[in-house]
Design an enzyme around this catalytic site. Structure first.
Site, short mmCIF file in Angstrom:
data_model
loop_
_atom_site.label_atom_id
_atom_site.label_comp_id
_atom_site.label_asym_id
_atom_site.label_seq_id
_atom_site.Cartn_x
_atom_site.Cartn_y
_atom_site.Cartn_z
N HIS A 72 56.87 66.67 97.08
CA HIS A 72 58.37 66.73 97.28
C HIS A 72 58.67 66.02 98.55
O HIS A 72 57.91 66.04 99.51
CB HIS A 72 58.69 68.28 97.49
CG HIS A 72 58.19 68.89 98.52
ND1 HIS A 72 58.38 69.17 99.88
CD2 HIS A 72 56.78 69.59 98.65
CE1 HIS A 72 57.60 69.84 100.75
NE2 HIS A 72 56.72 70.34 99.86
N ASP A 74 61.68 66.82 100.05
CA ASP A 74 62.62 67.31 100.96
C ASP A 74 61.89 68.36 101.96
O ASP A 74 60.59 68.60 101.89
CB ASP A 74 63.45 68.43 100.22
CG ASP A 74 62.45 69.62 99.20
OD1 ASP A 74 61.49 68.94 98.58
OD2 ASP A 74 63.08 70.66 99.08
N ASP A 105 53.92 68.30 105.56
CA ASP A 105 54.55 69.00 104.44
C ASP A 105 55.86 68.32 103.80
O ASP A 105 56.84 68.76 104.23
CB ASP A 105 55.04 70.80 104.77
CG ASP A 105 55.39 71.42 103.54
OD1 ASP A 105 54.95 70.79 102.27
OD2 ASP A 105 55.90 72.27 103.77
N GLU A 138 61.62 71.51 96.63
CA GLU A 138 60.58 72.27 96.55
C GLU A 138 61.01 73.51 97.71
O GLU A 138 60.52 74.78 97.48
CB GLU A 138 59.32 71.43 96.90
CG GLU A 138 58.02 72.30 96.47
CD GLU A 138 57.56 73.33 97.46
OE1 GLU A 138 56.56 74.41 97.38
OE2 GLU A 138 57.89 73.17 98.90
N GLU A 139 61.41 73.10 98.76
CA GLU A 139 61.83 73.99 99.87
C GLU A 139 63.00 74.91 99.73
O GLU A 139 63.13 75.91 100.41
CB GLU A 139 61.94 73.23 101.27
CG GLU A 139 60.59 72.32 101.62
CD GLU A 139 59.44 73.01 101.93
OE1 GLU A 139 59.34 74.29 101.78
OE2 GLU A 139 58.41 72.32 102.27
N GLU A 167 50.16 68.73 98.31
CA GLU A 167 50.56 69.75 99.45
C GLU A 167 49.45 69.94 100.60
O GLU A 167 48.21 69.44 100.29
CB GLU A 167 50.82 71.22 98.87
CG GLU A 167 52.15 71.11 98.03
CD GLU A 167 53.22 71.43 98.72
OE1 GLU A 167 53.23 71.40 100.08
OE2 GLU A 167 54.34 71.33 98.06
N HIS A 357 56.27 73.67 108.93
CA HIS A 357 57.54 74.65 109.12
C HIS A 357 57.85 74.96 110.43
O HIS A 357 58.47 75.59 111.12
CB HIS A 357 57.58 75.90 108.26
CG HIS A 357 57.58 75.49 106.79
ND1 HIS A 357 58.13 76.22 105.92
CD2 HIS A 357 57.11 74.42 105.98
CE1 HIS A 357 58.00 75.83 104.69
NE2 HIS A 357 57.70 74.69 104.86
#
Ligand SMILES: [Zn+2]
Length: 385
Positions: A72, A74, A105, A138-139, A167, A357
């Site tokens: 992903h 995003d 990520d 995805e997020e 990932e 994150h």
């Protein structure tokens, strides 16, 4: 000249693709992959009440075996940009670290696989098909992403033999672990009803709290299993207990609790819900009539990838570059792999996830280069097998 995964990662990080915004990241991948000969599609998926989301599917070659890389572009929001020691979308490199939202990520992982694929295609022909399945969702709610993109690809005749999800699976150092499965996840809300009244006159009321306490004690004490060779024991966590009662002298009318279970492949959603009802029936003085339970929509079964064609070559490629035999892990949370496993065997391996994150998300520049060599080795082994 070999493709530079660090430059590709920097280009991707500079696209502010905070979910669900495309941010230029998919357009960038389309340019890079089309230039290398990939056929690229950019399907946009919609759902009432959800933002439209752009996705990307790119493919090259023909026939079997068909390897697909999933990921992903995003990213989660950066929080306060001033808290970062390097701006979140500047992709600055300092002391061997590449900083930026999505560095780990998982734009760094995508960049490594793109570079590995371009190098492989430049070096020799591909006896099969290589594809990229990249979502921008995805997020976020994850309804207009991988699930629909997989169906979209299947409707167009794409049949995958194996999938690698990039990932950030490594807890501390590159080569620690490959994810060969995931625990399942099931959540529920439990309610016990009674009759409100004065705490001084319990004979005129019906207090639901002691009955809720008994139910929760039974759930908490349950040993669901002792784990398996590949999985930790199934575990239930009580995540909320609530009676919403601000008064000392009032017996509340109802008590509510929530819990989540992470379970291994000895259970299905059905066998687990049946077991939970049996535990609650046994602990409830009024049997099944003494409580209400509502399970959240269930879409995360436990699964284990049993594919030597996938795990063996990946493990060998990791060992060849890092000198370590990676652990076969099923710990941690869920990912889009839970959807992909319905289409083909899937494993996950990417960068170190320690800062994902967080403020100052970063990856080691050397890790990005090593991961590219691992992916390159995996592609070679996969197509040689
Ligand atoms: Zn991710």
């Amino acid at each position: 000249m070999p493709a530079d995964p660090v430059a590709i990662a920097q280009d991707l990080i500079r696209c502010p693709s905070v979910t669900p915004a495309e941010g230029g990241a998919l357009a960038y991948l389309e340019r890079v992959l089309s230039a290398a000969g990939f056929r690229v599609d950019r399907p946009v998926f919609s759902e009432p009440g959800q933002p439209d989301v752009e996705n990307l599917f790119a493919t090259i070659g023909s026939g079997k075996p068909h390897l697909v890389f999933a990921g992903h572009t995003d990213v989660v929001p950066p929080g306060h940009a001033e808290d970062w020691s390097h701006p979140p979308f500047a992709a600055e490199i300092a002391d061997g670290w590449l900083y930026g939202r999505g560095a780990a990520d998982m734009k760094g992982g995508i960049a490594a696989f793109v570079a590995a694929a371009l190098d492989r295609l430049a070096a020799n022909s591909l006896p099969g098909t290589l594809s990229f399945l990249i979502t921008g969702d995805e997020e976020g709610p994850a309804v207009n992403g991988t699930v629909k993109l997989l169906r979209w690809a299947a409707e167009r005749g794409h049949r995958f033999d194996a999938c690698l999800v990039g990932e950030p699976t490594n807890p501390a150092t590159l080569g620690d672990a490959i994810k060969v499965g995931r625990r399942g996840s099931l959540s529920a809300t439990l309610t016990v009803r009674g009759r409100q009244g004065h705490a001084a006159n319990p004979q005129w009321a019906d207090n639901p709290v002691p009955r809720m306490v008994a139910l929760l004690a039974a759930l908490d004490a349950e040993m669901f299993d002792e784990g398996t060779a590949d999985f930790q024991p199934t575990n239930l966590e009580i995540t909320s207990v609530d009676v919403g009662n601000p008064a000392f002298n009032v017996i509340p009318a109802a008590a509510t609790a929530r819990f989540n279970i992470r379970f291994n492949d000895r259970w299905t959603g059905e066998t687990l819900t049946a077991r939970l009802r049996a535990i609650l029936d046994g602990a409830s003085p009024r049997g099944a009539a003494g409580y209400e339970i509502v399970f959240e929509p269930f879409n995360s079964p436990a699964f284990l990838t049993d594919a030597d064609r996938l795990i063996g070559p990946l493990s060998d490629a990791v060992a060849a570059v890092t000198g370590k035999v990676p652990q076969r892990s099923t710990s941690g949370g869920t990912s889009d792999a839970r959807f992909i496993k319905d289409y083909c065997p899937v494993v996950e391996f990417g960068l170190v996830g320690a800062t994902i994150h967080q403020v100052d998300e970063r990856v080691s520049v050397e890790d990005v280069r090593m991961l590219t060599r691992i992916y390159r080795g995996f592609i070679n082994r996969f197509f040689a097998g």
